[in-house]
Design an enzyme around this catalytic site. Structure first.
Site, PDB file in Angstrom:
ATOM      1  N   GLU A 125       0.818  -1.214   0.000  1.00  0.00           N
ATOM      2  CA  GLU A 125       0.000   0.000   0.000  1.00  0.00           C
ATOM      3  C   GLU A 125       0.855   1.269   0.000  1.00  0.00           C
ATOM      4  OE1 GLU A 125      -3.420   2.154   2.760  1.00  0.00           O
ATOM      5  OE2 GLU A 125      -3.184  -0.019   2.810  1.00  0.00           O
ATOM      6  N   LYS A 164      -7.506  -0.794  11.490  1.00  0.00           N
ATOM      7  CA  LYS A 164      -6.835  -1.237  10.264  1.00  0.00           C
ATOM      8  C   LYS A 164      -5.640  -0.344   9.977  1.00  0.00           C
ATOM      9  CE  LYS A 164      -6.165  -1.456   5.579  1.00  0.00           C
ATOM     10  NZ  LYS A 164      -5.487  -0.489   4.688  1.00  0.00           N
ATOM     11  N   ASP A 170       4.021 -14.377  12.170  1.00  0.00           N
ATOM     12  CA  ASP A 170       2.671 -14.770  11.789  1.00  0.00           C
ATOM     13  C   ASP A 170       1.737 -13.569  11.900  1.00  0.00           C
ATOM     14  OD1 ASP A 170       0.170 -15.871  11.435  1.00  0.00           O
ATOM     15  OD2 ASP A 170       0.516 -17.599  12.722  1.00  0.00           O
ATOM     16  N   HIS A 179      -2.330  10.373   0.291  1.00  0.00           N
ATOM     17  CA  HIS A 179      -2.368   8.998  -0.204  1.00  0.00           C
ATOM     18  C   HIS A 179      -2.371   8.960  -1.726  1.00  0.00           C
ATOM     19  CE1 HIS A 179      -3.310   4.706  -0.145  1.00  0.00           C
ATOM     20  NE2 HIS A 179      -4.211   4.948  -1.081  1.00  0.00           N
TER      21      HIS A 179
END
Length: 428
Positions: free
Chosen positions: A84, A268, A284, A382
């Site tokens: 991202e 998130k 993990d 962004h």
């Protein structure tokens, strides 16, 4: 390892090979480790074939390095594997803002993992609980009987808990938890082995039937905490006073605290910082995600993992606490050459240190997102970084990528059609 500074001027303006050389020079990594970080076939197909099943090849992600980080007074260059745009840049920029105030503080509890042993067919669950607790020493001794290395390192099963579920779809249920100090391992294999080893004894003591014997990824006794304190002056922009930006961040966080719809996106954003470090170090990330979100909902309502406040001096204070089951021994951390090189780059000495650095990146990423939301909005920065992807999609190569990206970002027309038009103009 040599003493490093995570502050590297103008790193974004260098070419990838130049960045790698600079990182290698600053960190003291040798040529082999640099090549492994660069991904120049670092993971051989034979090694990959031994890591998982039905291997047909390898899947790559961009590996960036976040700069400017200071955690508990130590400088860190932090590898981040992520697709991202804006994530590495945002974390690095927030770390730059934070470093003038000393950077990030972090702490953690002992690396205690839980193994669950499910016991069925019990008519007297409360009585069974007491029988198991009476025999706790015998259960713990059996759990610790095989892993002499872990015991020698000061780890091993330290205690048990017994949980009762009186009303389930299949009747009363008792679940015994083994509480295991796994030291520098993530710990899944260790606690699973202990759960299976102790199952026959637990059946004998309880008189019930053991079904599941498995770790829990809600590692609520393996918590990591992070904190950052930033002056209002450090948050000032060309158009906004820093105190107003700080207040905007606090107000933005307030919605995530009360509203699960916002909290999901808020968290998130935190994981945007955490997952890339977990992935780069061969840990993990699915276990970390599961634990984080379960922790966020532990009181029965999903909420923000972080808190942002204004202290009595007017400084912005961010804090976060969550489970973090990370390891530096075993698994991909030892089999994947790039993961090993990533740990060397950070000069990590323990799993607890790695968790503390990782939580700092998550908090930095959260601050970046809230700062953007409280000021110009999330999309401006962004999309400016996303413009490079759009330029590549339009067919730009080499120097044209940057040229086209800058133009469409400046125009606010970050789309493939406009990028193709500009590329045609440059070509002609």
């Amino acid at each position: 390892m040599k003493k490093i500074s995570s502050r590297i001027e103008n790193i974004r303006n260098l070419e990838p090979h130049e960045r790698l050389a600079k990182i290698g020079l600053v960190s003291g990594l040798d040529v082999v480790d640099q090549q492994n970080l660069a991904g120049a076939d670092a993971l051989g197909i034979n090694v990959a074939n031994g890591m998982i099943e039905n291997v047909i090849g390898k899947f790559e992600l961009p590996l960036g390095v976040a700069t400017n980080f200071i955690v508990n007074g130590k400088e860190y260059l932090i590898p981040m594997a992520v697709e991202e745009p804006s994530v590495v840049a945002a974390a690095s920029y927030m770390a730059k803002i934070a470093r003038d105030g000393g950077g990030f503080e972090a702490s953690c509890t002992q690396p205690i993992m839980r193994a669950q042993v499910q016991i069925l067919g019990i008519k007297d669950p409360h009585g069974t609980r007491l029988k198991l607790l009476v025999e706790a020493d015998e259960i713990i001794a059996l759990a610790n009987s095989k892993d002499k290395v872990l015991i020698g390192l000061g780890g091993g099963c330290q205690d048990i808990e017994v949980h009762i579920f009186e009303d389930t779809p299949i009747g009363p249920m008792v679940v015994l938890h083994l509480l295991v100090n796994v030291c520098d391992a993530m710990g899944a294999n260790t606690v699973n082995t202990m759960a299976e080893m102790t199952a026959p004894l637990i059946e004998k003591i309880s008189g019930g039937k053991v079904r599941l014997r498995i770790l829990s990824n809600l590692a609520d006794k393996r918590l990591v905490r992070g904190r950052v304190r930033v002056s209002p002056e450090a948050l000032s922009t060309k158009t906004l006073v820093g105190a107003d930006v700080a207040q905007g961040i606090v107000e933005a966080c307030a919605l995530a605290i009360i509203d699960p719809y916002r909290a999901a996106t808020h968290n998130k954003g935190i994981m945007n910082g955490i997952d890339p470090v977990v992935l780069a170090t061969g840990n993990d990330w699915r276990a970390i995600e599961a634990g984080a979100h379960a922790w966020a909902a532990r009181d029965g309502r999903y909420t923000s993992l972080s808190r942002w406040e204004i202290d009595s001096d007017g400084h912005l204070v961010g804090s976060i606490e969550m489970p973090m089951a990370m390891g530096i021994v075993g698994g991909a951390t030892k089999t994947h050459p790039a993961a090993q090189a990533a740990l060397k780059l950070m000069n990590i000495q323990s799993a607890q240190e790695l968790a503390q650095v990782t939580i700092a990146v998550g908090l930095a990423q959260n601050m970046a997102a809230l700062r953007a939301l409280a000021t110009e909005g999330i999309q401006k920065g962004h999309m400016a970084l996303h413009a490079r992807n759009i330029a590549i999609m339009a067919g730009a190569k080499g120097a044209d990528v940057e040229s086209v990206a800058k133009t469409i970002a400046k125009e606010g027309a970050v789309n493939v059609d406009r990028a193709k038009q500009i590329l045609n103009e440059v070509s002609n």
